[in-house]
Design an enzyme around this catalytic site. Structure first.
Site, PDB file in Angstrom:
ATOM      1  N   LYS A  39      20.990 -45.298  34.479  1.00 48.51           N
ATOM      2  CA  LYS A  39      20.482 -44.974  35.814  1.00 48.51           C
ATOM      3  C   LYS A  39      20.322 -46.235  36.665  1.00 48.51           C
ATOM      4  CE  LYS A  39      20.036 -40.501  34.973  1.00 48.51           C
ATOM      5  NZ  LYS A  39      20.487 -40.366  33.587  1.00 48.51           N
TER       6      LYS A  39
HETATM    7  C1  LIG Z   1      20.343 -34.859  36.238  1.00 43.11           C
HETATM    8  C2  LIG Z   1      19.556 -35.333  35.060  1.00 43.11           C
HETATM    9  N1  LIG Z   1      18.410 -34.713  34.749  1.00 43.11           N
HETATM   10  C3  LIG Z   1      17.655 -35.108  33.709  1.00 43.11           C
HETATM   11  C4  LIG Z   1      18.039 -36.140  32.884  1.00 43.11           C
HETATM   12  C5  LIG Z   1      17.208 -36.503  31.694  1.00 43.11           C
HETATM   13  O1  LIG Z   1      16.802 -37.827  31.697  1.00 43.11           O
HETATM   14  P1  LIG Z   1      16.542 -38.601  30.309  1.00 43.11           P
HETATM   15  O2  LIG Z   1      17.855 -38.866  29.667  1.00 43.11           O
HETATM   16  O3  LIG Z   1      15.830 -39.839  30.754  1.00 43.11           O
HETATM   17  O4  LIG Z   1      15.675 -37.700  29.490  1.00 43.11           O
HETATM   18  C6  LIG Z   1      19.221 -36.817  33.169  1.00 43.11           C
HETATM   19  C7  LIG Z   1      19.658 -37.955  32.318  1.00 43.11           C
HETATM   20  O5  LIG Z   1      20.774 -38.097  31.910  1.00 43.11           O
HETATM   21  C8  LIG Z   1      20.005 -36.396  34.263  1.00 43.11           C
HETATM   22  O6  LIG Z   1      21.166 -37.009  34.533  1.00 43.11           O
END
Ligand SMILES: Cc1ncc(COP(=O)(O)O)c(C=O)c1O
Length: 397
Positions: free
Chosen positions: A192
């Protein structure tokens, strides 16, 4: 095989200052529940323009915490666009909430009011929340979605995991400021815009949601005296709360983020504007470099007047004469990483077994053509040229 360094589709950019910030925590008193957590929360809230930021250990946790803190519960229904990462749906399902999948625009991958309305009708008018997903960092009229939600008794919880640094409406509104939502959820996974290692956050202007979110983050536990129910255990004879006392009136997990991760997040946040500027510059270089491949390859752009904090560089590709698997393998052999964001979630076996989702033509059309090309601030102009050259070669029969 190419001898040039491999370009991943996404990666973190870590400097000596980040390393020093983490080392500083390791030398100090607090590895968790300490001052770096509070400092990161304060800086993040300020950066996005929200009253509160509640930092936690992933974007998935942020989505789960927001759902629970918003009062969504067993048997409730929410609207989630099908083109998203698994987590937007699974965080709700883990909270006992049903998901109705909305279609998306075939060219942007985003859910508009029309898509949300169709999903709302399929929910029998029962949905209680809408989750717009800001794919790549782009938004589709958050104010209109909020108005649609307000008119139909739904709150808006933004999946802003891709969109730290995005502002829209000629910079009048910033993602995370929650001008048109109850809460926004972020991920600080290394792919990110800023990295915590693993981490995420909920931002909100609601005191009640922030308070509930802190409780859900930490075992459903409260130390706030006026919430105590077990009066005889909670209070000393003089009426003061017992100093050791805590209480759980609901069940939850441990979603806390450590000071180690928050120190990295805080250090990275200090570089956010530079990261976002570098990503915007790279996207403008991609736009120029990809022009000769049009219309076979089309860059997915933001709406006019929006300033996107680009998380991924998505193109829509006409794969006729070849196929995406072959193209990705050829790109790989040329040292270029690519990804697909995303396999529509309603097609996943779990959700196929769980729900009877109709065909979602916009999601299918977007999925068939999408490809994410390398994008991260450490890339140079030459890297963009290399990616586009490799894509051109890989598309040749
Ligand atoms: C659109 C979206 N929502 C939620 C998440 C979840 O984040 P995390 O991987 O930090 O749990 C991601 C991560 O890839 C994402 O791209």
């Amino acid at each position: 095989m190419s001898s040039a360094p491999f370009l991943a589709y996404a990666r973190q950019v870590i400097g000596e200052d980040d390393i020093a910030a983490v080392a500083n925590v390791l030398r100090g008193e607090w590895l968790t529940t300490g001052p770096a957590v509070e400092a990161f929360e304060a800086a993040l809230a300020k950066s996005v323009g929200a009253k509160h930021a509640i930092v936690c250990n992933s974007g998935t946790a942020a989505l789960y915490i927001a759902a629970r803190a918003a009062g969504l519960k067993d048997g409730d229904t929410v609207i989630v666009p099908s083109v998203t990462f698994l987590a937007t749906a699974s965080a709700n399902v883990l909270a006992g909430v049903n998901v109705v999948f909305a279609d998306v625009d075939p060219d942007t991958g985003l859910m508009s009011v029309a898509h949300a309305r169709d999903a709302w009708q399929r929910s029998g008018g029962k949905a209680k929340a809408i989750y717009p997903v800001y794919l790549g960092g782009r938004v589709d009229n958050p104010a209109a979605l909020r108005d649609f939600g307000d008119a139909n008794g739904m709150v808006v919880i933004e999946d802003a995991c891709h969109a730290l640094g995005t502002s829209y409406g000629n910079s009048a509104s910033q993602v995370g400021a929650c001008e048109h939502s109850l809460a926004a959820c972020f991920s600080f996974h290394p792919a990110k815009t800023i990295a915590m290692g693993e981490g995420g956050a909920v931002t909100t202007n609601s005191d009640a949601l922030a308070h509930a979110a802190r409780r859900v983050r930490n075992q459903g536990m409260t130390r706030t005296a006026d919430e105590f129910r077990n009066q005889e255990l909670a209070f000393a004879p003089d009426g003061a709360p017992n100093p050791w006392y805590y209480e759980a009136s609901e069940i939850s997990h441990n979603f806390r983020a450590s000071d180690i991760n928050c120190a990295l997040g805080l250090s990275q946040l200090g570089k956010l504007s530079g990261f976002v500027a570098a990503r915007r510059l790279l996207m403008s270089l991609y736009e120029k470099a990809l022009a000769p491949l049009f219309p076979r390859v089309q860059l997915v752009k933001g709406a006019p007047g929006d300033s996107i904090g680009w998380h991924i560089c998505q193109v829509l590709v006409d794969f006729s004469g070849t196929d995406r698997c072959t193209v990705m393998k050829k790109l790989n052999a040329l040292g270029i990483g690519a990804q697909v964001h995303y396999i529509p979630v309603h097609m996943q076996p779990f959700y196929r077994a769980q729900y009877d989702t109709p065909e979602l033509p916009g999601a299918s059309r977007f999925y068939q053509r999408t490809l994410s090309l390398p994008l991260y601030p450490a890339m140079a102009k030459d890297d963009v040229d290399r990616v586009v050259d490799a894509l051109s070669q890989s598309l040749a029969p």
